[in-house]
Design an enzyme around this catalytic site. Sequence first.
Site, PDB file in Angstrom:
ATOM      1  N   ASN A 181       0.802  -1.217  -0.036  1.00 15.57           N
ATOM      2  CA  ASN A 181       0.013  -0.020   0.041  1.00 15.57           C
ATOM      3  C   ASN A 181       0.812   1.249   0.145  1.00 15.57           C
ATOM      4  O   ASN A 181       1.494   1.598   1.109  1.00 15.57           O
ATOM      5  CB  ASN A 181      -0.919  -0.108   1.228  1.00 15.57           C
ATOM      6  N   TRP A 182       0.807   1.720  -1.079  1.00 14.90           N
ATOM      7  CA  TRP A 182       1.971   2.966  -1.243  1.00 14.90           C
ATOM      8  C   TRP A 182       1.429   4.433  -0.581  1.00 14.90           C
ATOM      9  O   TRP A 182       1.836   5.261  -0.535  1.00 14.90           O
ATOM     10  CB  TRP A 182       2.198   3.398  -2.714  1.00 14.90           C
ATOM     11  N   LYS A 183       0.091   4.215  -0.508  1.00  8.53           N
ATOM     12  CA  LYS A 183      -0.673   5.594   0.112  1.00  8.53           C
ATOM     13  C   LYS A 183      -0.541   6.648  -1.079  1.00  8.53           C
ATOM     14  O   LYS A 183      -0.344   6.283  -2.064  1.00  8.53           O
ATOM     15  CB  LYS A 183      -0.309   5.693   1.588  1.00  8.53           C
ATOM     16  N   HIS A 218      -9.907   1.193   4.587  1.00  9.33           N
ATOM     17  CA  HIS A 218      -8.604   1.685   5.084  1.00  9.33           C
ATOM     18  C   HIS A 218      -8.866   2.353   6.382  1.00  9.33           C
ATOM     19  O   HIS A 218      -9.664   3.507   6.205  1.00  9.33           O
ATOM     20  CB  HIS A 218      -7.688   2.038   4.263  1.00  9.33           C
ATOM     21  N   GLU A 236      -7.241   5.073   7.368  1.00  7.19           N
ATOM     22  CA  GLU A 236      -6.982   6.512   6.958  1.00  7.19           C
ATOM     23  C   GLU A 236      -8.120   6.865   6.427  1.00  7.19           C
ATOM     24  O   GLU A 236      -8.441   8.157   6.449  1.00  7.19           O
ATOM     25  CB  GLU A 236      -5.907   6.314   6.349  1.00  7.19           C
ATOM     26  N   GLU A 274      -5.742  -4.676  10.503  1.00 10.97           N
ATOM     27  CA  GLU A 274      -4.960  -3.615  10.648  1.00 10.97           C
ATOM     28  C   GLU A 274      -4.951  -3.069  12.009  1.00 10.97           C
ATOM     29  O   GLU A 274      -5.922  -1.908  11.980  1.00 10.97           O
ATOM     30  CB  GLU A 274      -4.935  -2.658   9.593  1.00 10.97           C
ATOM     31  N   GLY A 280       2.168   2.394  10.950  1.00  9.58           N
ATOM     32  CA  GLY A 280       2.982   3.300  11.098  1.00  9.58           C
ATOM     33  C   GLY A 280       3.698   3.765  12.479  1.00  9.58           C
ATOM     34  O   GLY A 280       4.446   4.836  12.421  1.00  9.58           O
ATOM     35  N   SER A 333       2.780  -1.868  10.438  1.00 14.62           N
ATOM     36  CA  SER A 333       4.360  -1.705  10.857  1.00 14.62           C
ATOM     37  C   SER A 333       5.052  -3.078  10.327  1.00 14.62           C
ATOM     38  O   SER A 333       5.880  -3.542  11.118  1.00 14.62           O
ATOM     39  CB  SER A 333       4.612  -1.560  12.125  1.00 14.62           C
ATOM     40  N   GLY A 363       2.789  -1.013   4.491  1.00 17.74           N
ATOM     41  CA  GLY A 363       2.673   0.247   3.954  1.00 17.74           C
ATOM     42  C   GLY A 363       4.161   0.938   3.601  1.00 17.74           C
ATOM     43  O   GLY A 363       4.829   0.712   2.859  1.00 17.74           O
ATOM     44  N   GLY A 364       4.695   1.576   4.874  1.00 23.61           N
ATOM     45  CA  GLY A 364       5.892   2.219   4.765  1.00 23.61           C
ATOM     46  C   GLY A 364       7.076   1.448   3.912  1.00 23.61           C
ATOM     47  O   GLY A 364       7.828   2.061   3.354  1.00 23.61           O
TER      48      GLY A 364
HETATM   49  P1  PGA Z   1       2.434   0.563   7.532  1.00 24.63           P
HETATM   50  O1  PGA Z   1       0.952   0.808   6.985  1.00 24.63           O
HETATM   51  O2  PGA Z   1       3.197  -0.648   7.347  1.00 24.63           O
HETATM   52  O3  PGA Z   1       3.108   1.837   7.238  1.00 24.63           O
HETATM   53  O4  PGA Z   1       2.091   0.663   9.269  1.00 24.63           O
HETATM   54  C1  PGA Z   1       0.034  -0.278   6.840  1.00 24.63           C
HETATM   55  C2  PGA Z   1      -1.270   0.298   6.218  1.00 24.63           C
HETATM   56  O5  PGA Z   1      -1.628   1.236   6.676  1.00 24.63           O
HETATM   57  O6  PGA Z   1      -1.774  -0.500   5.433  1.00 24.63           O
END
Ligand code: PGA
Length: 228
Positions: A6-8, A89, A91, A154, A160, A190, A210-211
């Site tokens: 997930n590149w966001k 998600h 967010e 999640e 994050g 994470s 994500g990150g």
């Molecule tokens: P993260 O994000 O790996 O940076 O914690 C995961 C996500 O939000 O899907």
Amino acid sequence: MYLFANWKMNPGSIKEAEKLAIETQKFLSIEKSKVVIFPPFLYLKTIKEKTDLALGAQNCFWEQKGSYTGEVSPEMLKSIGCQYAIIGHSERRKYFKEKKKEIKKKVNACLSAGIKPVLCVGETKKEREDKKTKKVLESQLSFLSQKKALIAYEPRWAIGTGKTPPQKELKEVLFFIKKAFKSSVLYGGSVDGQNADLFQRVGFDGVLVGGASLKPREFAQIAEKLES
Ligand code: PGA
């Protein structure tokens, strides 16, 4: 195992996105895992043209077309070769106030267009402290009668932050979800090159990264851990 990136809202330009996708593909030596990249909408088509990576979107609308300014439909995603869409998600729940009603419509719209939805669920720090995790998950998953959706667990407090739930807790949550749904369940929050094997050991069907998915070498390291 599913390995989802997930590149966001990253990276900041099409040139960088192209480079990131090409490097991601270059470093991966995958045999068993199903890798899917979820870049911003705008980069999907270019990545499709420049690499062999499977693609997903980070969101979509619940109608297939019409007067919905600024939205992108599952049918449109399908037409450019996209196979998956992340729905709900945390967010999006946080910044765009997405609620169960909208999330349900999006999941159903994806299924009717032939896009596989990845439904994200998870509790907040406070809900966890109040021992409400299962109750929260039950509610977030309550509309899901079909087996065709993938579920991504999640925990919001783990996204994050570098934090992960203890193994015992992960096992309990996974068992709880699997008891109610036959779907594949991924873990997200994470995930990195150091901890990826934990989620496989616990029994998750994959990870949503994500990150660490923005660093091709580390992403490849996660893949190696999942395959070892
Ligand atoms: P993260 O994000 O790996 O940076 O914690 C995961 C996500 O939000 O899907």
